[in-house]
Structures are given as structure tokens and as C-alpha cells.
Write a protein that holds these residues in place. Structure first.
Motif, short mmCIF file in Angstrom:
data_model
loop_
_atom_site.label_atom_id
_atom_site.label_comp_id
_atom_site.label_asym_id
_atom_site.label_seq_id
_atom_site.Cartn_x
_atom_site.Cartn_y
_atom_site.Cartn_z
N GLN A 241 0.83 -1.20 0.00
CA GLN A 241 0.00 0.00 0.00
C GLN A 241 0.87 1.25 0.00
N SER B 218 -4.84 -0.32 -4.96
CA SER B 218 -4.87 0.11 -3.56
C SER B 218 -6.18 -0.28 -2.89
N GLU B 219 -7.28 -0.14 -3.63
CA GLU B 219 -8.57 -0.54 -3.08
C GLU B 219 -8.63 -2.04 -2.84
N ASP C 126 -6.77 -2.72 0.27
CA ASP C 126 -7.56 -2.33 1.44
C ASP C 126 -8.53 -3.45 1.82
N TYR D 284 -6.57 -6.31 3.27
CA TYR D 284 -6.15 -5.96 4.63
C TYR D 284 -7.30 -6.20 5.61
#
Length: 463
Positions: free
Chosen positions: A37, A407-408, A411, A414
Motif C-alpha cells: 500500500q 490500492s482498493e 484495502d 487488509y
């Protein structure tokens, strides 16, 4: 089965500390995700910086691709009292300009009356100024000096009316002034009472005549045209703003005086500034791109976009557009103007060579950057390239959108990993709690058995 309210109480073991260590170990699984990230955010930020420098470059290129950039004129005048504005159609040269008379508006004033609110009679007031004629019916109720003033101003024509106080026994006077300067705007005023007996207004609002109308209005400022000479040629203007005396030049007169030297010349300074601004913007972009793709072998530090295909593609397209040339013309390449591409990828300007080109035919310089009706010039081509790169669906936006999508996804990964860790830690917590309870029970049993054996031993020993 007894329950344990705090881990380790039943067993005497540091189960809480052990659980914390297990959770820390589990959360290490998040480190690769956060590292990815962080790397992606750095790349998005890098492309944002790149986008900013490309936008700055685009602004300088658009100016070079505009024909008006090469058609500017500048002027200077040796003295004061004459302002100058020039357009691209002005003819470069030196001119002698002298203002000998300023244009002036026509002003008239009536004789004074004792009361500005008193009725003065009725009739028809006619005011002619230039091609305009105002006809005002002066009727009862609005036939005082104030009423007449208001009626004139309500017409919103080429004449303004005001009332002045001259400090005499009959101080109130009606003053009329043409809005425009020059003799063509001179006023003619007359009043006709139509037989109603408005003798006072007949006197006030008709011209002064020593023999027949000693109370008539008088001229307080004559209508005057501006008078000047340009290179000895006499010129008359209705206004102090003089257009057409010189092609593409507007003169604004504010004072008379001696002849002044007006110099009109090509605005080569602005053209040179536009070119050097372009070079500076390109070099700033190149420097940024270099820093984003650099690699320090000593420290092992790599630029954020090292090896990025999008950036390489952008650099390649820009260099191709800059080094490209025209098929014909006095200047076919940037290097012909003294703008050369260096080995390090930057542009360098040869001031002497560029200055000489700007002293020549600017149409040739314009043709290189803007192009002709048949083929676009270098700046026009580069502008199209930058528009394509910076488009919403262009290379930079596409790269940023791709990184944002990754990145999404990270996320979401994560969040899933955190949920999995939470489930694992809760399972450990339950197991530790069970272990704690079991050990507590075993300790309790052990204590009980020890007590029983001690009691039995005591009994056998007593017998």
C-alpha cells in the motif's frame, strides 16, 4: 466447571502476555500488505507530481502554439501627456506626436434665481446635442429649477443637468454639460412657452442677448475638438482618445505640450520570454522524471518510478515531438533557433542565435511553432501530444486509476486479513481460557490430594 475471569489467574502462567505475542506474530501477516500500500501511494503521488509538471509545460506550449504570441507590438513615448496603446496591426516605426489642444465638452449656465424650488412657468424645452434632440414638456408641478433638472436627467440622453450656487442674491443656476467632447456635441437650447406666459423661463432657457435677453443662458465652456500633429500632419478629433491617426495605435491625450517621440516596435521580449518559459518547464519536467527513475548504487535507493513503462512512454513521446521537424521553412527544427537537446535530456538555449532569429522575420518563427494551414508546427504538435497524455483517458490518468484500483483491492485484503487474525486470536483466547481452567482444577485436585495424604499420614503416625 469454574470460569476464569482473567487469563493466568487459575494457572499462574503469563497467558495474557503469550496471547499478545501470538497476536503480534499474527499481525506480521499485514506487513506485506501495508508495504505494498505504501509503495502504491508513493507511485500515485509520483504520477501526481509528474502530472503537475506536464500541465505546467502544456501552458507554455499552448502560448507558443498561438499565432497572437508572435504578433505583439510594444510602444514607448518620450514625454508625458499622451498615453499610447498598440495592437498587432500597428506598424513599427518612430513618430513625432504633439498635442496642441485637448477636446472639451460644451457647458451652458442659466442666469440665477432666488428659489430653486419655485415654479417658473410652463412650456417646451428643446436641447439639441450632436445628432440627438431632447424635447421636454415643462408642466405645472415640475417646473422649478430642480424639476427641470430632474426632467432633463431622466431622459438619460447626451446632456447632464445640475444646479450650482454662485453665492449671489439670486444664486441658483441651471448648468448643462454635454456628455461627449468635441464641437459635434455642442448644445443648442431653446424654450417656447406656447403663449402660456412663461416669461421667466423664456428668459432663462433661451440664449443671452445684451439687447433682447439679458437674463439668457451663457456659454461657460466652449466645445472643443482635440488637435494634434503626427509627423507634422494636423489631425482633429472629437475626443481625447484618438484612434486611426496611426494604424493600430490609440492615443489618449491628457495635456498639451512639446512634440514627443513615439516608438512602436515588435514585442520580441514577450516572444523570447514565452520560449524560455517553455524550455524551463521542459527542463523541470525532465529533472523530475530523472529523480523518479534514478538509482543510487551506493545506497541501493531506487526512484519511485524506476522502470515504469508509462513514464518511459511519456518521455519518448515528448522527445519525439521536440526533435521532430518541418518539411520546409526557414526554420525547420528547434535547433535552428538555438534550442538544442542535450545529452542529459534537457534543452539549452543559445541566446545569440535565438536573438538573431527574433530580429528577423517573425513569420518564420511563427511558422516553426504554430505551423501553416497545411501542417501544424512543433508547438502545435507538442500541444496535441500533451493533450493526449493528460486526457482523462490518457496515459497518466490510466496509470493513476490502475494504482488506485490496486490500492482498493489491498484495502479489502487488509480488512479480510484483520478479520482472520481476530478470529485466530479469539480461538487462542478460548483455548487459553480452557487451559487456565483445567490447570486451576488440576492444582485444586493436587492440593486436595496433598491435604488428604498429609492427614492420612498423620493418622497412621499417631497410631
Amino acid at each position: 466447571m469454574a470460569t476464569i475471569s482473567s487469563l493466568g489467574v487459575g494457572s499462574g502462567l503469563d497467558l495474557t502476555g503469550l496471547l499478545d505475542q501470538l497476536e503480534s506474530a499474527e499481525r506480521l501477516k499485514l506487513t506485506p500488505i501495508t508495504s505494498q500500500q505504501s509503495a502504491i501511494e508513493s507511485r500515485i503521488s509520483a504520477f501526481g507530481r509528474l502530472q503537475g509538471y506536464l500541465t505546467s509545460l502544456q501552458g507554455t506550449v499552448e502560448k507558443l502554439a498561438t499565432a497572437a504570441t508572435y504578433q505583439g507590438q510594444t510602444s514607448r513615448i518620450s514625454g508625458s501627456g499622451v498615453g499610447v496603446a498598440v495592437t498587432s496591426s500597428a506598424v513599427p516605426g518612430s513618430y513625432q506626436v504633439q498635442a496642441t489642444q485637448l477636446a472639451q465638452a460644451h457647458s451652458l449656465a442659466s442666469a440665477g434665481v432666488a428659489d430653486k424650488t419655485a415654479a417658473l412657468g410652463t412650456g417646451t424645452l428643446t436641447i439639441a446635442s450632436g445628432e440627438e434632440t431632447l424635447t421636454i414638456e415643462v408642466s405645472a408641478g415640475s417646473n422649478s429649477l430642480e424639476g427641470i433638472r430632474d426632467a432633463i436627467n431622466a431622459e438619460k440622453g447626451g446632456v447632464t443637468a445640475s444646479i450650482v450656487n454662485d453665492g449671489s442674491g439670486t444664486p441658483w443656476r441651471l448648468a448643462l454639460t454635454s456628455k461627449a467632447t468635441g464641437t459635434e456635441a455642442a448644445m443648442t437650447v431653446s424654450f417656447d412657452d406656447g403663449g402660456s406666459g412663461g416669461d421667466q423661463l423664456n428668459a432663462l432657457l433661451n440664449p443671452y442677448d445684451a439687447a433682447t435677453n439679458s437674463n439668457g443662458y451663457k456659454e461657460t465652456a466652449a466645445a472643443k475638438d482635440a488637435q494634434l500633429t503626427v509627423n507634422g500632419l494636423a489631425i482633429t478629433s472629437q475626443s481625447n482618445t484618438v484612434e486611426g491617426a496611426l494604424q493600430g495605435v490609440t492615443l489618449t491625450l491628457s495635456a498639451t505640450g512639446d512634440a514627443q517621440t513615439l516608438t512602436v516596435e515588435r514585442d520580441t521580449a514577450s516572444i523570447k520570454s514565452a520560449i524560455t518559459s517553455f524550455v524551463s518547464a521542459f527542463n523541470a519536467l525532465d529533472s523530475t522524471a530523472d529523480s523518479l527513475t534514478s538509482y543510487d548504487a551506493d545506497s541501493g535507493t531506487a526512484g519511485t518510478l524506476l522502470g515504469d513503462s508509462t513514464l518511459r512512454g511519456v518521455q519518448g513521446r515528448l522527445r519525439q515531438a521536440i526533435t521532430g521537424g518541418l518539411d520546409e521553412g526557414t526554420y525547420r527544427y528547434l535547433s535552428d533557433l538555438g534550442i538544442s537537446l542535450q545529452l542529459d535530456g534537457t534543452l539549452k538555449v543559445d541566446d545569440s542565435k535565438l536573438g538573431k532569429a527574433l530580429e528577423g522575420d517573425l513569420a518564420d518563427v511563427q511558422a516553426l511553432f504554430v505551423g501553416t494551414a497545411d501542417k501544424p508546427g512543433l508547438a502545435a504538435t507538442l500541444s496535441d501530444t500533451l493533450d493526449d497524455i493528460l486526457d482523462e483517458e490518457g496515459a497518466i490518468s490510466t496509470a493513476i486509476e490502475g494504482l488506485e484500483s490496486r490500492s482498493e483491492a489491498l484495502d479489502e485484503r487488509y480488512s479480510r486479513m484483520e478479520s482472520s487474525i481476530a478470529v485466530t486470536i479469539e480461538r487462542y483466547r478460548v483455548q487459553f481460557s480452557t487451559l487456565d481452567t483445567l490447570i486451576a482444577q488440576m492444582n485444586s485436585t493436587s492440593t486436595y490430594l496433598t491435604q488428604q495424604f498429609d492427614a492420612l499420614s498423620a493418622m497412621l503416625g499417631d497410631s
